[in-house]
Design an enzyme around this catalytic site. Structure first.
Site, PDB file in Angstrom:
ATOM      1  N   ALA A  56       0.934  -1.356  -0.125  1.00 15.55           N
ATOM      2  CA  ALA A  56       0.228  -0.055  -0.204  1.00 15.55           C
ATOM      3  C   ALA A  56       0.611   1.196  -0.154  1.00 15.55           C
ATOM      4  O   ALA A  56       0.611   2.401  -0.934  1.00 15.55           O
ATOM      5  CB  ALA A  56      -0.942   0.196   0.930  1.00 15.55           C
ATOM      6  N   ASN A  59       2.561   1.629  -3.819  1.00 10.71           N
ATOM      7  CA  ASN A  59       1.539   2.287  -4.149  1.00 10.71           C
ATOM      8  C   ASN A  59       1.704   3.799  -4.280  1.00 10.71           C
ATOM      9  O   ASN A  59       1.846   4.667  -5.574  1.00 10.71           O
ATOM     10  CB  ASN A  59       0.446   1.592  -4.491  1.00 10.71           C
ATOM     11  N   LEU A 248     -16.520   7.399   0.595  1.00  6.72           N
ATOM     12  CA  LEU A 248     -17.304   6.985  -0.099  1.00  6.72           C
ATOM     13  C   LEU A 248     -17.994   5.691  -1.414  1.00  6.72           C
ATOM     14  O   LEU A 248     -19.032   5.686  -1.158  1.00  6.72           O
ATOM     15  CB  LEU A 248     -18.684   7.731   0.201  1.00  6.72           C
ATOM     16  N   ALA A 278      -7.201   1.386  -5.431  1.00  7.40           N
ATOM     17  CA  ALA A 278      -7.977   2.244  -5.727  1.00  7.40           C
ATOM     18  C   ALA A 278      -7.460   3.263  -4.313  1.00  7.40           C
ATOM     19  O   ALA A 278      -7.629   4.713  -4.450  1.00  7.40           O
ATOM     20  CB  ALA A 278      -9.206   2.447  -5.396  1.00  7.40           C
ATOM     21  N   GLY A 279      -7.633   2.917  -2.754  1.00  7.57           N
ATOM     22  CA  GLY A 279      -7.838   3.438  -1.538  1.00  7.57           C
ATOM     23  C   GLY A 279      -6.109   3.982  -1.986  1.00  7.57           C
ATOM     24  O   GLY A 279      -5.839   5.403  -1.599  1.00  7.57           O
ATOM     25  N   ASP A 280      -4.811   3.677  -2.042  1.00 10.08           N
ATOM     26  CA  ASP A 280      -3.509   4.009  -2.461  1.00 10.08           C
ATOM     27  C   ASP A 280      -3.621   4.740  -3.141  1.00 10.08           C
ATOM     28  O   ASP A 280      -2.926   6.472  -3.346  1.00 10.08           O
ATOM     29  CB  ASP A 280      -2.550   2.837  -2.925  1.00 10.08           C
ATOM     30  N   ASP A 316      -1.358  -3.296  -8.820  1.00  9.29           N
ATOM     31  CA  ASP A 316      -1.837  -2.143  -7.775  1.00  9.29           C
ATOM     32  C   ASP A 316      -1.569  -1.000  -8.252  1.00  9.29           C
ATOM     33  O   ASP A 316      -2.143   0.854  -7.366  1.00  9.29           O
ATOM     34  CB  ASP A 316      -1.070  -2.877  -6.535  1.00  9.29           C
TER      35      ASP A 316
END
Length: 335
Positions: A56, A59, A248, A278-280, A316
């Site tokens: 994470a 990335n 969200l 996606a969050g990274d 990733d």
């Protein structure tokens, strides 16, 4: 570092902080070798994998570098082929290895990632006793943080080992003493913790020492027992956190700072290929915007765009854009 976020209406959208004035961004974590299945099926049945590098924090470092920022990755690697692959990947992606320690006493971790047409792929980790898990406070005390203005931490690395947790605490303490801006992404990995109670207690303790916290809505509900994005943000504000952005998913992101708050919409996507990373990508977008002096609302908006770009790519961090690619996607209005 106390960041004053202003309303974006007060900013000239054509103005941007010169690159030479941006502070270095430190990230701490465990980069791993990544073997991606080339065919669907159970991991034990897959015969062909392609090799890459994942993690994470790695990335996020790659995303920041591609956006023109100086990212320094703090970690330990084994003196082995996987460790050497990671160092080469860092070099090719412009991520500094100035804070990397290489050891002969432990190996570099790796992971297997399945291929799927629906939902999240299956993951198998091989990281127990890895070189990175042995990062210590002694290693942190030796770091040269001169010129570093930002630190990004996730909740993954503190869960890897007691040594890693103590190293993260020490690094955050050093960062605060140096007036660095600290961002924290809980990035929950329940399988790495003894139980949920320990995970919640530890991560909330780390979060309250950050300037910006970036939970997902589901993560926030687990960590705060609050049911709404506004409630989650309020929980962390009550504990001294200046700024909060709650991811969200398809509904965008909720931001809150200095008594102001709002929601930015998700960026449209034609086809989702792989949700991992996606969050990274979101974090890279937010941190880069903060480092450039943009408002928290604009930071959240950039995060949603890069998160959307990333989920249209397998892997990733392969989809993380350069600044020019980011601007091109924004002009089109869909990815």
């Amino acid at each position: 570092m106390k960041m004053e976020f202003v309303d974006e209406a007060e900013l000239n959208p054509e103005e941007e902080m010169p690159e030479e004035e941006r502070g270095k961004i430190v990230l701490v974590g465990e980069p791993m070798g990544l073997f991606i299945a080339e065919e669907t099926g159970e991991l034990e049945d897959v015969e062909h994998f392609s090799a890459a590098v994942a993690g994470a924090e790695y990335n996020v470092a790659v995303g920041l570098s591609r956006l023109g920022h100086t990212a320094l990755y703090c970690t330990r690697l084994g003196n082995d082929p996987m460790g050497k692959r990671i160092l080469k990947s860092m070099a090719s992606n412009g991520v500094s290895d100035d804070l990397v320690t290489v050891t002969d006493d432990a190996v570099t971790g790796f992971m297997l990632k399945g291929k799927t047409d629906v939902g999240d792929p299956k993951i198998a980790y091989f990281r127990r006793g890895s070189a990175a898990s042995q990062l210590s406070t002694h290693d942190i005390d030796k770091l040269d943080l001169c010129g570093c203005d930002f630190l990004h931490v996730t909740g993954i690395f503190p869960a890897v080992s007691k040594s890693a947790l103590e190293a993260v605490k020490r690094l955050m303490a050093r960062a605060k003493a140096l007036d660095m801006f600290v961002s924290f992404d809980p990035n929950l990995r329940p399988q790495l913790w003894r139980d949920e109670k320990e995970m919640v207690r530890t991560l909330n303790s780390l979060a309250q020492d950050a300037d910006l916290v970036l939970p997902g809505l589901g993560e926030g509900k687990i960590l705060t027992k609050r049911d709404t994005a506004a409630g989650i943000a309020e929980y962390y504000h009550e504990r001294g956190v200046d700024s909060v952005i709650v991811k969200l998913g398809a509904d965008g992101a909720y931001w809150s700072t200095g008594g102001e708050h709002g929601t930015v919409p998700a960026f449209p996507v034609k086809k989702i290929v792989d949700t991992v990373g996606a969050g990274d990508g979101f974090a890279a977008g937010v941190i880069s915007a903060v480092a450039e002096g943009l408002s928290l609302s604009e930071a959240a908006a950039r995060g949603t765009v890069i998160g959307s770009i990333q989920i249209t790519h397998q892997g990733d961090n392969e989809g993380l854009p350069t600044k020019e690619e980011l601007e091109a996607v924004i002009q089109v209005g869909i990815v």
